[in-house]
Design an enzyme around this catalytic site. Structure first.
Site, PDB file in Angstrom:
ATOM      1  N   HIS A 113       0.807  -1.228   0.000  1.00 20.13           N
ATOM      2  CA  HIS A 113       0.000   0.000   0.000  1.00 20.13           C
ATOM      3  C   HIS A 113       0.842   1.282   0.000  1.00 20.13           C
ATOM      4  CE1 HIS A 113       0.910  -0.347   4.225  1.00 20.13           C
ATOM      5  NE2 HIS A 113       0.417   0.863   4.443  1.00 20.13           N
ATOM      6  N   ASP A 114       1.967   1.280   0.718  1.00 20.88           N
ATOM      7  CA  ASP A 114       2.778   2.504   0.822  1.00 20.88           C
ATOM      8  C   ASP A 114       4.008   2.480  -0.071  1.00 20.88           C
ATOM      9  OD1 ASP A 114       1.256   4.053   2.469  1.00 20.88           O
ATOM     10  OD2 ASP A 114       2.279   3.480   4.320  1.00 20.88           O
ATOM     11  N   LYS A 124       5.982   5.500  -1.132  1.00 16.85           N
ATOM     12  CA  LYS A 124       6.826   6.264  -0.211  1.00 16.85           C
ATOM     13  C   LYS A 124       8.303   6.155  -0.574  1.00 16.85           C
ATOM     14  CE  LYS A 124       3.846   6.631   3.801  1.00 16.85           C
ATOM     15  NZ  LYS A 124       3.588   6.168   5.166  1.00 16.85           N
ATOM     16  N   HIS A 155       2.292   9.860  -2.292  1.00 16.61           N
ATOM     17  CA  HIS A 155       2.709   8.447  -2.326  1.00 16.61           C
ATOM     18  C   HIS A 155       1.680   7.486  -2.933  1.00 16.61           C
ATOM     19  CE1 HIS A 155       0.752   7.976   1.706  1.00 16.61           C
ATOM     20  NE2 HIS A 155       0.626   6.717   1.341  1.00 16.61           N
ATOM     21  N   HIS A 189      -6.071   4.105  -0.569  1.00 20.44           N
ATOM     22  CA  HIS A 189      -6.175   3.759   0.862  1.00 20.44           C
ATOM     23  C   HIS A 189      -6.257   4.975   1.776  1.00 20.44           C
ATOM     24  CE1 HIS A 189      -1.740   3.974   0.375  1.00 20.44           C
ATOM     25  NE2 HIS A 189      -1.686   4.245   1.676  1.00 20.44           N
ATOM     26  N   HIS A 190      -6.064   6.203   1.222  1.00 18.86           N
ATOM     27  CA  HIS A 190      -6.233   7.412   2.055  1.00 18.86           C
ATOM     28  C   HIS A 190      -7.476   8.213   1.678  1.00 18.86           C
ATOM     29  CE1 HIS A 190      -2.582   7.091   4.404  1.00 18.86           C
ATOM     30  NE2 HIS A 190      -1.884   6.826   3.303  1.00 18.86           N
TER      31      HIS A 190
END
Ligand SMILES: [Fe+2]
Length: 294
Positions: A163-164, A167, A192, A216-217
């Site tokens: 998911h990240d 980054k 990201h 996801h955010h």
């Protein structure tokens, strides 16, 4: 041999399985002179194991027996050849299956690189250790409790991990900053999901994971990022990962806060549901799968 292939001949089922596990070949040819049930069982076992399932299997039958072909298809065979066979035909079929296998190998290694990149994000920030694994585990448990199918559960597992991944483009000075981020830093950090989505876009096998990486955010009231999606437009799998991401971030030590107790994290999620950011039923389902407090 004559065509440039290295050939190993084995005679028992166990030998096939051992040889394929220790030195995976590009192709397996099973001759049905072996007891029929056993030959199909070998094929089935090769196709069941993650390490051998992409090895193409050709079954050679002594006649065009419809029953054998059906049994072979059920066992996962990729192709059939009837005896007596034409060597040119055998060669052509081997070539085409080996070519396919090479593509699969390339895709698998590309995917392994992306998954490896996911792990490097975690390695850069010692305070997030285990975050990806925990997320993958929480997300799949929540998905299971909701009755999602294996495809969705697989996407949740990999999505939890990746998911990240965007980054990777966030500099250490921002990622590891021990304090409040300024506006520019927030903008860099908030890029990201889009960066991660672009990274995964090159691999079709990651298609089911991309909505999780990108969204996801998001929040159901449209106040999230990067696309400000509202309610039903936020993909379910991304909502799931969003919820477990917040929970895990709150219950682990981070540069900007110490871990808070489970009840506090649940309270935060519940308040976010009241504000219209999260789906109440999903938050409740997640709280339902958490272990009772010790
Ligand atoms: Fe994120």
């Amino acid at each position: 041999m004559r065509e440039g292939h290295h050939v190993s001949v084995v005679t028992t089922s166990e030998e096939v399985l051992t040889a394929c596990s220790s030195t995976p070949p590009d192709l397996v040819v099973i001759d049905l002179v072996a007891p029929r049930g056993q030959a199909f069982e070998v094929c089935r076992r090769l196709k069941d194991q993650p390490t051998t399932r992409f090895i193409p299997v050709i079954i050679v039958t002594s006649q065009t027996d419809r029953h054998d072909r059906l049994a072979g298809l059920h066992a996962g065979a990729d192709d059939f050849l009837s005896k007596p066979f034409d060597t040119m035909e055998l060669h052509a079929r081997i070539q085409s299956l080996v070519k396919l296998k090479r593509y699969t190998d390339e895709l698998e290694s590309a995917e392994a690189v992306i998954l490896g990149l996911g792990a490097t994000i975690e390695a850069r920030d010692p305070t997030t250790q285990g975050h990806c694994e925990r997320l993958a585990s929480y997300a799949t448990s929540l998905g299971k409790s909701l009755g999602l199918d294996d495809t969705d559960l697989g996407a949740l597992g990999r999505g939890g991990f990746l998911h990240d991944i965007g980054k990777i483009a966030v500099p250490d000075a921002v990622l590891l900053k021990d304090g409040k981020l300024d506006q520019t830093e927030v903008r860099v950090m908030r890029a990201h999901p889009v960066v991660g989505d672009a990274l995964c876009a090159g691999l079709r096998s990651l298609n089911s994971v991309r909505p999780i990486v990108r969204h996801h955010h998001e929040r159901l009231d449209g106040s999230g990022y990067p696309d400000g999606l509202r309610s039903g437009a936020v993909p379910l799998l991304a909502q799931i990962v969003g919820i477990v991401d917040v929970y895990d971030a709150l219950t682990s030590d981070r540069p900007y806060h110490t871990a808070c107790p489970r009840e506090e994290a649940v309270d935060v999620l519940s308040k976010e549901a009241s504000k219209g950011w999260r789906d109440r039923a999903l938050v409740d389902a997640f709280v339902g799968i958490l272990d009772p407090p010790a």
